[in-house]
Design an enzyme around this catalytic site. Structure first.
Site, short mmCIF file in Angstrom:
data_model
loop_
_atom_site.label_atom_id
_atom_site.label_comp_id
_atom_site.label_asym_id
_atom_site.label_seq_id
_atom_site.Cartn_x
_atom_site.Cartn_y
_atom_site.Cartn_z
N HIS A 72 0.85 -1.19 0.00
CA HIS A 72 0.00 0.00 0.00
C HIS A 72 0.88 1.24 0.00
O HIS A 72 2.12 1.14 -0.10
CB HIS A 72 -0.96 -0.01 1.19
CG HIS A 72 -0.31 -0.20 2.52
ND1 HIS A 72 0.56 0.73 3.07
CD2 HIS A 72 -0.39 -1.21 3.43
CE1 HIS A 72 0.97 0.31 4.25
NE2 HIS A 72 0.42 -0.86 4.49
N GLY A 74 1.86 3.22 2.21
CA GLY A 74 2.88 3.29 3.25
C GLY A 74 4.15 2.57 2.84
O GLY A 74 5.27 3.08 3.04
N HIS A 75 4.02 1.37 2.26
CA HIS A 75 5.20 0.66 1.77
C HIS A 75 5.92 1.47 0.69
O HIS A 75 7.16 1.57 0.68
CB HIS A 75 4.80 -0.69 1.17
CG HIS A 75 4.20 -1.65 2.14
ND1 HIS A 75 2.90 -2.10 2.03
CD2 HIS A 75 4.70 -2.26 3.25
CE1 HIS A 75 2.64 -2.95 3.00
NE2 HIS A 75 3.71 -3.05 3.77
N GLY A 206 8.10 1.80 8.98
CA GLY A 206 7.14 2.87 9.23
C GLY A 206 6.89 3.06 10.71
O GLY A 206 6.93 2.12 11.50
N LYS A 208 4.14 3.58 12.13
CA LYS A 208 2.90 2.95 12.61
C LYS A 208 3.20 1.76 13.51
O LYS A 208 2.54 1.57 14.53
CB LYS A 208 2.03 2.49 11.43
CG LYS A 208 0.71 1.85 11.88
CD LYS A 208 -0.10 1.34 10.71
CE LYS A 208 0.40 0.01 10.22
NZ LYS A 208 0.10 -1.11 11.16
#
Length: 374
Positions: A72, A74-75, A206, A208
């Site tokens: 997605h 983020g990657h 990330g 997250k």
């Protein structure tokens, strides 16, 4: 059944792959490529090491983005960051069974090789036109089979499984580790393997997965690995939901409610910025948001509401992740949480319930409370 499932995953990954083009390696053998790109697809440890060796000799830096696929935005942001810093970027695509518990969603985890290859091809073209990047794109995708990553046989997912593991304690036993006792053992083990195989100068994660970044940094420091850990900001949807491969399980109704965790953490952050430092005030604000949203959802008819459970909401030290009674303003803190979005109690005909029939989805998020000037 587990070994059969792991074999099925490997077969599915390969059968779902696009019709990859071929080019000649230096030794005359055919090299697997993502079509219309210069991105090599490396399926074995030997192939990855053979690709890496000349770049070491030529002092060309390698950035590494480990993933489990289902890519997605983020990657892709991590890949872009690696391209800005390094001559070559390697992306791994490997669904690591060791970081799933015995009752977790390994069997339904999305395997999307064809879509992932297409995303990397598009990103490669975008990066190639960006003069700010050192590398110019993705050089290789490392996509090994489970048997390559676990040559002595997969040791299992139970807490008492025997095998060659890397355990980073006590930080790996807190928060996520308390709810998922084999998770960070699996993450640290596979990352150690991948780092040894790829030999990256820099690895990209990330924010997250904040606890994961702390675990990996601790592993790199304590086991003296010759790589640098780069942590990039969390990528979010416009409404604040943190991007995750598991979001595909939510469906439309639960997706609307899932943002509650981000709103709760932001409430704690607002209290901190207003001058409060104590645990009760910060976490009380976060829990209050969750309680209000849950009450509203439970008041709806069963074919309209989406309910969730709080796994934890934490106020922790930014380095050790030990729980805090109050924030030290000179150090700041991490506010993090996890919720379980429960399966819909009652669905409507034709409703989008999410991937794999909308199973329980566990979501995590965090926000950093920065140090205050004193």
């Amino acid at each position: 059944m587990l070994l059969r499932r792991l074999g099925d995953l490997a077969v599915a990954s390969r059968s779902a792959a696009p019709d990859l083009s071929r080019a000649l390696c230096g030794n005359g053998a055919a090299a697997e490529m993502i079509p219309l790109t210069s991105i090599r697809v490396l399926r074995s440890v030997e192939a990855m090491r053979r690709w890496r060796k000349p770049h070491t000799i030529n002092h060309r830096s390698v950035g590494f983005v480990p993933t489990m696929g289902a890519l997605h935005r983020g990657h892709l942001a991590l890949v872009r960051a690696a391209a800005r810093d390094c001559h070559h970027v390697v992306v791994s695509v490997f669904v690591n069974p060791a970081q799933f518990g015995v009752r977790e969603d390994l069997a339904s985890y999305p395997v999307t090789w064809e879509a992932d290859a297409a995303e990397l091809a598009r990103l490669d073209r975008d990066i190639a036109g960006d003069g700010a990047n050192l590398a110019g794109g993705v050089s290789a995708v490392f996509a090994p089979a489970t048997a390559d990553m676990y040559p002595s046989g997969f040791p299992g997912q139970a807490v008492d499984s025997k095998g060659s593991f890397v355990s980073i304690t006590p930080v790996g036993e807190l928060l996520e580790g308390a709810s998922r006792p084999t998770f960070f053992r699996g993450v640290a083990t596979v990352c150690m393997k991948l780092f040894n195989i790829v030999q990256p100068d820099r690895v990209y994660f990330g924010q997250k997965d904040v606890q994961q970044t702390v675990v990996i940094r601790r592993m790199v420091r304590d086991l003296m690995l010759p790589t640098s850990v780069v942590v990039c900001p969390t990528e979010r949807e416009p409404d604040g939901l943190a991007l995750s491969s598991r979001n595909v399980y939510l469906g439309t109704r639960r997706r609307r409610v899932a943002v509650v965790l981000n709103h709760a953490l932001r409430a704690a952050e607002a209290v901190y910025r207003a001058g409060k430092l104590d645990r009760a005030s910060l976490l009380g604000a976060a829990r209050g948001v969750c309680a209000d949203v849950l009450k509203a959802q439970m008041a709806l008819p069963p074919d309209q509401g989406a309910v969730f459970e709080i796994d934890y909401i934490s106020l922790a030290d930014p380095d050790s992740l030990e729980e805090l009674d109050a924030v030290d303003p000179s150090r700041g803190a991490v506010v993090s949480g996890a919720i379980r979005m429960l399966p819909l109690e009652q669905t409507r005909e034709g409703e989008d319930v999410g991937h794999a029939g909308g199973p329980l989805v566990r979501l995590i998020d965090n926000t950093i409370l920065p140090p205050k000037a004193t």
